[in-house]
Design a protein around this motif. Structure first.
Motif, PDB file in Angstrom:
ATOM      1  N   UNK A 115       0.868  -1.141   0.138  1.00  0.00           N
ATOM      2  CA  UNK A 115      -0.011  -0.088   0.105  1.00  0.00           C
ATOM      3  C   UNK A 115       0.812   1.160   0.099  1.00  0.00           C
ATOM      4  N   UNK A 116       0.464   2.263  -0.852  1.00  0.00           N
ATOM      5  CA  UNK A 116       1.283   3.275  -1.016  1.00  0.00           C
ATOM      6  C   UNK A 116       0.539   4.610  -0.602  1.00  0.00           C
ATOM      7  N   UNK A 117       0.984   5.863   0.047  1.00  0.00           N
ATOM      8  CA  UNK A 117       0.347   6.915   0.468  1.00  0.00           C
ATOM      9  C   UNK A 117       0.385   7.900  -0.815  1.00  0.00           C
ATOM     10  N   UNK A 118      -0.529   8.895  -0.558  1.00  0.00           N
ATOM     11  CA  UNK A 118      -0.338  10.110  -1.329  1.00  0.00           C
ATOM     12  C   UNK A 118       1.023  10.631  -1.716  1.00  0.00           C
ATOM     13  N   UNK A 119       1.054  10.993  -3.043  1.00  0.00           N
ATOM     14  CA  UNK A 119       2.490  11.531  -3.533  1.00  0.00           C
ATOM     15  C   UNK A 119       3.594  10.473  -3.845  1.00  0.00           C
ATOM     16  N   UNK A 120       3.588   9.231  -3.554  1.00  0.00           N
ATOM     17  CA  UNK A 120       4.492   8.156  -3.797  1.00  0.00           C
ATOM     18  C   UNK A 120       4.524   8.246  -5.252  1.00  0.00           C
ATOM     19  N   UNK A 121       6.086   8.388  -5.807  1.00  0.00           N
ATOM     20  CA  UNK A 121       6.256   8.207  -7.167  1.00  0.00           C
ATOM     21  C   UNK A 121       6.192   6.646  -7.630  1.00  0.00           C
ATOM     22  N   UNK A 122       5.785   6.417  -8.804  1.00  0.00           N
ATOM     23  CA  UNK A 122       5.878   5.197  -9.409  1.00  0.00           C
ATOM     24  C   UNK A 122       6.041   5.657 -10.961  1.00  0.00           C
ATOM     25  N   UNK A 123       6.934   4.498 -11.497  1.00  0.00           N
ATOM     26  CA  UNK A 123       7.255   4.352 -12.898  1.00  0.00           C
ATOM     27  C   UNK A 123       6.482   3.369 -13.665  1.00  0.00           C
ATOM     28  N   UNK A 124       5.601   3.807 -14.898  1.00  0.00           N
ATOM     29  CA  UNK A 124       4.872   3.081 -15.698  1.00  0.00           C
ATOM     30  C   UNK A 124       5.748   2.045 -16.422  1.00  0.00           C
ATOM     31  N   UNK A 125       5.436   0.739 -16.429  1.00  0.00           N
ATOM     32  CA  UNK A 125       6.019  -0.005 -17.156  1.00  0.00           C
ATOM     33  C   UNK A 125       5.005  -0.471 -18.289  1.00  0.00           C
ATOM     34  N   UNK A 126       3.864  -0.791 -18.031  1.00  0.00           N
ATOM     35  CA  UNK A 126       2.932  -1.273 -19.216  1.00  0.00           C
ATOM     36  C   UNK A 126       1.451  -0.866 -18.767  1.00  0.00           C
ATOM     37  N   UNK A 127       0.376  -0.635 -19.816  1.00  0.00           N
ATOM     38  CA  UNK A 127      -0.820  -0.343 -19.585  1.00  0.00           C
ATOM     39  C   UNK A 127      -1.652  -1.276 -20.020  1.00  0.00           C
ATOM     40  N   UNK A 128      -2.755  -1.541 -19.379  1.00  0.00           N
ATOM     41  CA  UNK A 128      -3.760  -2.583 -19.776  1.00  0.00           C
ATOM     42  C   UNK A 128      -4.966  -1.870 -19.404  1.00  0.00           C
TER      43      UNK A 128
END
Length: 151
Positions: free
Chosen positions: A47-60
Motif C-alpha cells: 500500500x502506498x500513500x499520497x504522492x508516492x512516485x511510481x514509474x509506468x512499465x505497461x498499460x492494460x
C-alpha cells in the motif's frame, strides 16, 4: 551495403525515443493498493500513500503496471494516479544518515532541513542537477537529483 543502410533507417524510424523514457506518476489518493494483477480481484502486494512516485512499465485498460524505487512491481488503477511530479529519497538505505535540503540549488547554500531514505517530496522546479522540493510538512528547499528517485 544499401540493405544495411535501409535496415538502420527502418530501425530508427520504427522506434519512438519518447517511448523509451518511463512515465512517472504519483499516487493521487490517500491510499493506493498495489495489486498482483490488473484488477481489483487480484491480491494486494503493498500500500502506498499520497504522492508516492511510481514509474509506468505497461498499460492494460484502466490499469497500469508500475515499479517503485525499491523495484517492487505491481498493478494500480490509473484513476488513482496523477502526473504531479514527486520524488523519493533513494540513498542511505538501512543507515541512520540523512541528506541535506538546501535553501538554493547548490552545496554553498544553507541547509534548511534533512531527510532520510524513503521520504517523499513534491517536485516544484528543476535547475540543472538540482530539484526544488516541498514536503507535506511545509519544508521546502533544494536537493541534488542523484539523491532522489522519480525525477
Amino acid at each position: 551495403m544499401h540493405f544495411l543502410i535501409f535496415y538502420i533507417f527502418l530501425f530508427f524510424s520504427i522506434i519512438d525515443p519518447t517511448n523509451l523514457i518511463a512515465e512517472t506518476l504519483s499516487v493521487k489518493s490517500q491510499k493506493l493498493n498495489l495489486r498482483s494483477g490488473p484488477g481489483e480481484n487480484y491480491s494486494v502486494k503493498c500500500v502506498y500513500s499520497k504522492g508516492f512516485p511510481l514509474k509506468v512499465l505497461e498499460k492494460k485498460g484502466d490499469w497500469v503496471q508500475v515499479t517503485d524505487f525499491e523495484n517492487e512491481v505491481g498493478w494500480a488503477s490509473r484513476g488513482l494516479l496523477v502526473t504531479t511530479p514527486h520524488a523519493i529519497v533513494d540513498v542511505n538505505q538501512g543507515k541512520n544518515r540523512r541528506i541535506n535540503v538546501r535553501s538554493g540549488p547548490g552545496t554553498k547554500f544553507n541547509i534548511v532541513g534533512q531527510a532520510y531514505y524513503g521520504v517523499v517530496f513534491r517536485v516544484l522546479d528543476k535547475k540543472g542537477p538540482w530539484r526544488k522540493i516541498r514536503h507535506q510538512s511545509g519544508l521546502s528547499g533544494w536537493i541534488q537529483q542523484d539523491l532522489l528517485w522519480g525525477t
